[in-house]
Design an enzyme around this catalytic site. Structure first.
Site, PDB file in Angstrom:
ATOM      1  N   LYS A 146       2.094   7.239   4.217  1.00 20.67           N
ATOM      2  CA  LYS A 146       1.578   5.983   4.414  1.00 20.67           C
ATOM      3  C   LYS A 146       0.996   5.648   5.441  1.00 20.67           C
ATOM      4  O   LYS A 146       0.393   4.356   5.704  1.00 20.67           O
ATOM      5  CB  LYS A 146       2.471   5.015   3.666  1.00 20.67           C
ATOM      6  CG  LYS A 146       3.268   5.055   2.464  1.00 20.67           C
ATOM      7  CD  LYS A 146       4.376   4.132   2.158  1.00 20.67           C
ATOM      8  CE  LYS A 146       5.313   4.529   1.057  1.00 20.67           C
ATOM      9  NZ  LYS A 146       6.299   3.495   0.626  1.00 20.67           N
ATOM     10  N   PRO A 171       0.809  -1.163  -0.099  1.00 20.43           N
ATOM     11  CA  PRO A 171       0.102  -0.067   0.014  1.00 20.43           C
ATOM     12  C   PRO A 171       0.780   1.395   0.100  1.00 20.43           C
ATOM     13  O   PRO A 171       1.830   1.533   0.868  1.00 20.43           O
ATOM     14  CB  PRO A 171      -0.888   0.107   1.328  1.00 20.43           C
ATOM     15  CG  PRO A 171      -0.702  -1.750   1.492  1.00 20.43           C
ATOM     16  CD  PRO A 171       0.516  -2.205   1.120  1.00 20.43           C
ATOM     17  N   GLU A 172       0.713   2.060  -1.308  1.00 23.34           N
ATOM     18  CA  GLU A 172       1.408   3.376  -1.108  1.00 23.34           C
ATOM     19  C   GLU A 172       0.331   4.426  -0.787  1.00 23.34           C
ATOM     20  O   GLU A 172      -0.746   4.248  -0.435  1.00 23.34           O
ATOM     21  CB  GLU A 172       2.047   3.472  -2.546  1.00 23.34           C
ATOM     22  CG  GLU A 172       2.983   2.380  -2.944  1.00 23.34           C
ATOM     23  CD  GLU A 172       4.170   2.523  -2.301  1.00 23.34           C
ATOM     24  OE1 GLU A 172       4.554   3.475  -1.680  1.00 23.34           O
ATOM     25  OE2 GLU A 172       5.070   1.695  -2.866  1.00 23.34           O
ATOM     26  N   ARG A 178      16.850  -0.657  -5.438  1.00 26.62           N
ATOM     27  CA  ARG A 178      15.636  -1.015  -5.924  1.00 26.62           C
ATOM     28  C   ARG A 178      15.224  -1.066  -7.190  1.00 26.62           C
ATOM     29  O   ARG A 178      15.889  -0.379  -7.961  1.00 26.62           O
ATOM     30  CB  ARG A 178      14.679   0.159  -5.352  1.00 26.62           C
ATOM     31  CG  ARG A 178      14.638   0.714  -3.976  1.00 26.62           C
ATOM     32  CD  ARG A 178      14.067  -0.451  -2.903  1.00 26.62           C
ATOM     33  NE  ARG A 178      12.641  -0.603  -2.937  1.00 26.62           N
ATOM     34  CZ  ARG A 178      11.787  -0.036  -2.504  1.00 26.62           C
ATOM     35  NH1 ARG A 178      12.123   1.354  -1.750  1.00 26.62           N
ATOM     36  NH2 ARG A 178      10.492  -0.052  -2.960  1.00 26.62           N
TER      37      ARG A 178
END
Length: 278
Positions: free
Chosen positions: A58, A2-3, A259
Site C-alpha cells: 500500500k 486505500p488498498e 475484523r
C-alpha cells in the site's frame, strides 16, 4: 481505506503526470502528515527530477534523480490529485509539489492518517517496515511455505503485512471466497492444492480490481464483494445482495481476528473443530 488496487491506480496517475518532471517548490499545508522534517523534504525535492515510480503493498514511491525516494502512505483516507491554480486546490490537500511545467501534485488526506517520508531505496524501506513481498509478486511456493509453518487462523495471517504486503480486509475475504477456503482454517491445515487456489485467487482479485481502477461496483457478479455492507451505499441493498453468487446461500458476517469478515458457509466449509457460524 486505500488498498493495493487503489494505490496502484495512484501510482499510474503519478507516473503519468510526474515522470521526467522537475519539482520547483513544496508547499506544506499541514505538517501532521510528514514523517520527515519539512526543510529536509524541501532540500531533497526542490530541483530533483522524478525518474520513476514504484509500489510495494500500500506504499507508493517516487524515484528522485538524487537517488532517494519520496514515499507516500495513504492511511485511511489518502488520495492524490493535480491542479494548476490555488482556487482549484482540492479540499484537504496537506502537501503540494509544484512541477516545472505548472502542474501541482496534491497529497490529499481528510483524516490525516497518511504519511510522507523519504527512503534510500525500496529494499531498505521494506526491511525497516518488516514488509513481506508485494502481494502481486508473492509466488505460490512462498505462500505455501509461509502457511505450512503457522497455526494462526488463515484470515489474520493473510492480513499480516510481514507475510505479504498489500492484502487488506475485503481483499482477503474475496480471496478466501474465490479459493473456497474458510477464514478460520488454521493456516497449517491448508493443503498444497488449496494454497495453489489461494495464490491464484490473490492474482485474480488484485488484477480484477486494478483493471477496474478499484471501482468495486464494476466487479464481476461472481465476486463476494457485492454482498458486503458498505458504509456509503448509494441505495439500500436488497436481500439478493446478501446471498452467495454461486449457490444463493445467505452470506455470514462475523468478526475474525477483530475484523469484519464475510463468507459463504456452503462454499467455504468450516474446519471440523471450528465453532464458527455455519
Amino acid at each position: 481505506m486505500p488498498e493495493l488496487p487503489e494505490v496502484e491506480t495512484y501510482r499510474r496517475f503519478l507516473e503519468e503526470i510526474t515522470l521526467h518532471q522537475t519539482v520547483t517548490a513544496v508547499e506544506v499545508f499541514d505538517a501532521h502528515v510528514l514523517a520527515v522534517d519539512a526543510d529536509e523534504l524541501r532540500r531533497e525535492l526542490v530541483g530533483a527530477t522524478v525518474t520513476g515510480t514504484h509500489r510495494l503493498g500500500k506504499n507508493c514511491f517516487l524515484q528522485l534523480s538524487s537517488g532517494r525516494l519520496l514515499v507516500l502512505h495513504f492511511g485511511m483516507t489518502g488520495d492524490v490529485g493535480a491542479y494548476r491554480h490555488d482556487y482549484d486546490r482540492p479540499r484537504f490537500t496537506r502537501v503540494a509539489l509544484h512541477l516545472r511545467e505548472g502542474l501541482r501534485v496534491a497529497f490529499i488526506d481528510p483524516r490525516k492518517f497518511g504519511r510522507i517520508r523519504l527512503a534510500d531505496s525500496v529494499a531498505t524501506f521494506q526491511q525497516a517496515k518488516k514488509l513481506g513481498p508485494d502481494a502481486l509478486d508473492l509466488t505460490a511456493k512462498q505462500l505455501q511455505s509461509a502457511l505450512g509453518r503457522r497455526k494462526t487462523l488463515l484470515k489474520p495471517l493473510l492480513l499480516d503485512q510481514r507475510l505479504t504486503a498489500g492484502l487488506g480486509n475485503w481483499i482477503v475475504d474475496e480471496v478466501l471466497f474465490q479459493a473456497r477456503v474458510h477464514p478460520e482454517r488454521p493456516a497449517a491445515s491448508v493443503s498444497a492444492d488449496e494454497a495453489a487456489r489461494l495464490h491464484a485467487a490473490v492474482q485474480l482479485v488484485l488484477r480484477t480490481a486494478i483493471a477496474q481502477e478499484a471501482n468495486y461496483r464494476q466487479f464481476p457478479a461472481s465476486f463476494l464483494i457485492h454482498a458486503r455492507e458498505w458504509d456509503e451505499a448509494p441505495e439500500p441493498q436488497s436481500d439478493a445482495h446478501h446471498h452467495c453468487p454461486r449457490d444463493r446461500s445467505p452470506i455470514v458476517k462475523k468478526y475474525v481476528g477483530g475484523r469484519a469478515t464475510y463468507y459463504c458457509p456452503v462454499c467455504q466449509p468450516a474446519p471440523p473443530d471450528s465453532h464458527s457460524a455455519a
